[in-house]
Design a protein around this motif. Structure first.
Motif, PDB file in Angstrom:
ATOM      1  N   LEU A   1     -33.447 -15.672  55.663  1.00 17.53           N
ATOM      2  CA  LEU A   1     -32.421 -16.428  54.937  1.00 17.53           C
ATOM      3  C   LEU A   1     -32.810 -16.654  53.483  1.00 17.53           C
ATOM      4  CD1 LEU A   1     -31.129 -19.141  57.419  1.00 17.53           C
ATOM      5  CD2 LEU A   1     -29.889 -17.221  56.459  1.00 17.53           C
ATOM      6  N   ILE A   2     -34.076 -16.898  53.240  1.00 11.45           N
ATOM      7  CA  ILE A   2     -34.533 -17.071  51.859  1.00 11.45           C
ATOM      8  C   ILE A   2     -34.345 -15.770  51.080  1.00 11.45           C
ATOM      9  CG2 ILE A   2     -36.589 -17.452  50.437  1.00 11.45           C
ATOM     10  CD1 ILE A   2     -37.486 -19.477  52.580  1.00 11.45           C
ATOM     11  N   ILE A   3     -34.676 -14.654  51.722  1.00 16.08           N
ATOM     12  CA  ILE A   3     -34.493 -13.354  51.073  1.00 16.08           C
ATOM     13  C   ILE A   3     -33.011 -13.104  50.794  1.00 16.08           C
ATOM     14  CG2 ILE A   3     -34.726 -10.863  51.403  1.00 16.08           C
ATOM     15  CD1 ILE A   3     -37.286 -11.536  53.026  1.00 16.08           C
ATOM     16  N   ALA A   4     -32.154 -13.418  51.759  1.00 11.93           N
ATOM     17  CA  ALA A   4     -30.714 -13.231  51.554  1.00 11.93           C
ATOM     18  C   ALA A   4     -30.187 -14.159  50.458  1.00 11.93           C
ATOM     19  CB  ALA A   4     -29.965 -13.482  52.860  1.00 11.93           C
ATOM     20  N   GLY A   5     -30.702 -15.378  50.408  1.00 15.73           N
ATOM     21  CA  GLY A   5     -30.297 -16.302  49.342  1.00 15.73           C
ATOM     22  C   GLY A   5     -30.710 -15.808  47.968  1.00 15.73           C
TER      23      GLY A   5
ATOM     24  N   PHE B   1     -35.746  -8.982  42.851  1.00 14.52           N
ATOM     25  CA  PHE B   1     -35.993  -7.909  43.811  1.00 14.52           C
ATOM     26  C   PHE B   1     -37.463  -7.774  44.210  1.00 14.52           C
ATOM     27  CE2 PHE B   1     -31.902  -5.763  42.255  1.00 14.52           C
ATOM     28  CZ  PHE B   1     -31.157  -6.489  43.165  1.00 14.52           C
ATOM     29  N   PRO B   2     -38.418  -7.795  43.276  1.00 16.40           N
ATOM     30  CA  PRO B   2     -39.827  -7.743  43.717  1.00 16.40           C
ATOM     31  C   PRO B   2     -40.243  -8.958  44.546  1.00 16.40           C
ATOM     32  CG  PRO B   2     -39.657  -7.269  41.371  1.00 16.40           C
ATOM     33  CD  PRO B   2     -38.311  -7.708  41.824  1.00 16.40           C
ATOM     34  N   ILE B   3     -39.690 -10.113  44.211  1.00 16.60           N
ATOM     35  CA  ILE B   3     -39.994 -11.319  44.984  1.00 16.60           C
ATOM     36  C   ILE B   3     -39.454 -11.170  46.400  1.00 16.60           C
ATOM     37  CG2 ILE B   3     -39.588 -13.811  45.131  1.00 16.60           C
ATOM     38  CD1 ILE B   3     -39.386 -13.763  42.043  1.00 16.60           C
ATOM     39  N   MET B   4     -38.260 -10.614  46.527  1.00 21.75           N
ATOM     40  CA  MET B   4     -37.683 -10.390  47.855  1.00 21.75           C
ATOM     41  C   MET B   4     -38.539  -9.415  48.660  1.00 21.75           C
ATOM     42  SD  MET B   4     -33.722 -10.170  46.608  1.00 21.75           S
ATOM     43  CE  MET B   4     -33.187  -9.246  48.004  1.00 21.75           C
ATOM     44  N   LEU B   5     -39.068  -8.397  48.017  1.00 19.36           N
ATOM     45  CA  LEU B   5     -39.916  -7.421  48.700  1.00 19.36           C
ATOM     46  C   LEU B   5     -41.200  -8.065  49.203  1.00 19.36           C
ATOM     47  CD1 LEU B   5     -40.181  -4.399  49.387  1.00 19.36           C
ATOM     48  CD2 LEU B   5     -41.398  -4.137  47.232  1.00 19.36           C
ATOM     49  N   VAL B   6     -41.825  -8.881  48.386  1.00 20.66           N
ATOM     50  CA  VAL B   6     -43.053  -9.568  48.799  1.00 20.66           C
ATOM     51  C   VAL B   6     -42.761 -10.537  49.939  1.00 20.66           C
ATOM     52  CG1 VAL B   6     -44.810 -11.217  48.035  1.00 20.66           C
ATOM     53  CG2 VAL B   6     -44.214  -9.274  46.594  1.00 20.66           C
ATOM     54  N   LEU B   7     -41.660 -11.282  49.852  1.00 22.79           N
ATOM     55  CA  LEU B   7     -41.309 -12.203  50.936  1.00 22.79           C
ATOM     56  C   LEU B   7     -41.020 -11.461  52.238  1.00 22.79           C
ATOM     57  CD1 LEU B   7     -39.069 -14.870  49.200  1.00 22.79           C
ATOM     58  CD2 LEU B   7     -41.309 -15.194  50.223  1.00 22.79           C
ATOM     59  N   ALA B   8     -40.398 -10.290  52.160  1.00 27.89           N
ATOM     60  CA  ALA B   8     -40.143  -9.504  53.366  1.00 27.89           C
ATOM     61  C   ALA B   8     -41.456  -9.054  53.994  1.00 27.89           C
ATOM     62  CB  ALA B   8     -39.274  -8.297  53.037  1.00 27.89           C
ATOM     63  N   PHE B   9     -42.408  -8.633  53.172  1.00 33.17           N
ATOM     64  CA  PHE B   9     -43.705  -8.222  53.702  1.00 33.17           C
ATOM     65  C   PHE B   9     -44.440  -9.399  54.325  1.00 33.17           C
ATOM     66  CE2 PHE B   9     -48.295  -7.536  53.055  1.00 33.17           C
ATOM     67  CZ  PHE B   9     -48.456  -6.454  53.890  1.00 33.17           C
ATOM     68  N   LEU B  10     -44.437 -10.539  53.660  1.00 31.39           N
ATOM     69  CA  LEU B  10     -45.115 -11.719  54.205  1.00 31.39           C
ATOM     70  C   LEU B  10     -44.442 -12.210  55.487  1.00 31.39           C
ATOM     71  CD1 LEU B  10     -45.923 -13.744  50.975  1.00 31.39           C
ATOM     72  CD2 LEU B  10     -47.507 -12.494  52.444  1.00 31.39           C
ATOM     73  N   GLY B  11     -43.116 -12.143  55.531  1.00 33.61           N
ATOM     74  CA  GLY B  11     -42.415 -12.539  56.751  1.00 33.61           C
ATOM     75  C   GLY B  11     -42.743 -11.637  57.912  1.00 33.61           C
ATOM     76  N   PHE B  12     -42.831 -10.331  57.656  1.00 33.65           N
ATOM     77  CA  PHE B  12     -43.172  -9.390  58.717  1.00 33.65           C
ATOM     78  C   PHE B  12     -44.592  -9.622  59.227  1.00 33.65           C
ATOM     79  CE2 PHE B  12     -45.255  -5.369  59.791  1.00 33.65           C
ATOM     80  CZ  PHE B  12     -44.551  -5.058  60.945  1.00 33.65           C
TER      81      PHE B  12
END
Length: 107
Positions: free
Chosen positions: A49-53, A67-78
């Protein structure tokens, strides 16, 4: 504002409203979750949800900064989800059914 920009703004505003409602329901699930696994999944959805926001904010502002912040958050979430899943799998592993030495099963 032309017609395309108006439709764009309305759709992005609707997506933000849906994200806020999903976030509220997510907080309820984190608080009421009957098991640790429910809470772990809810925290994983929270990262999504944070990434989508951030994506919605980036689309509203028409700025690719997030976009780079979203990529890092996706990696950390995974990686966080995998770590939590491994912890829960080790914790919930059934004990082995070995017989004590000297007490073999008789047939």
């Amino acid at each position: 504002m032309n017609e395309v920009e108006t439709v764009d703004r309305v759709l992005l505003t609707a997506s933000v409203v849906v994200l806020v409602v999903a976030g509220a329901l997510l907080l309820v699930r984190i608080r009421r979750g009957p098991s640790m696994l429910d809470r772990a999944i809810a925290l994983d959805v929270c990262a999504a949800l944070i990434i989508a926001g951030l994506g919605a904010k980036s689309a509203l502002a028409r700025d690719p900064f997030y976009f780079p912040i979203m990529l890092v958050l996706a990696f950390l979430g995974f990686t966080g989800s995998v770590g939590i899943a491994r912890f829960i799998a080790v914790r919930d592993r059934p004990l082995s059914r070995r017989t004590p030495p000297g007490k073999e099963e008789q047939e």
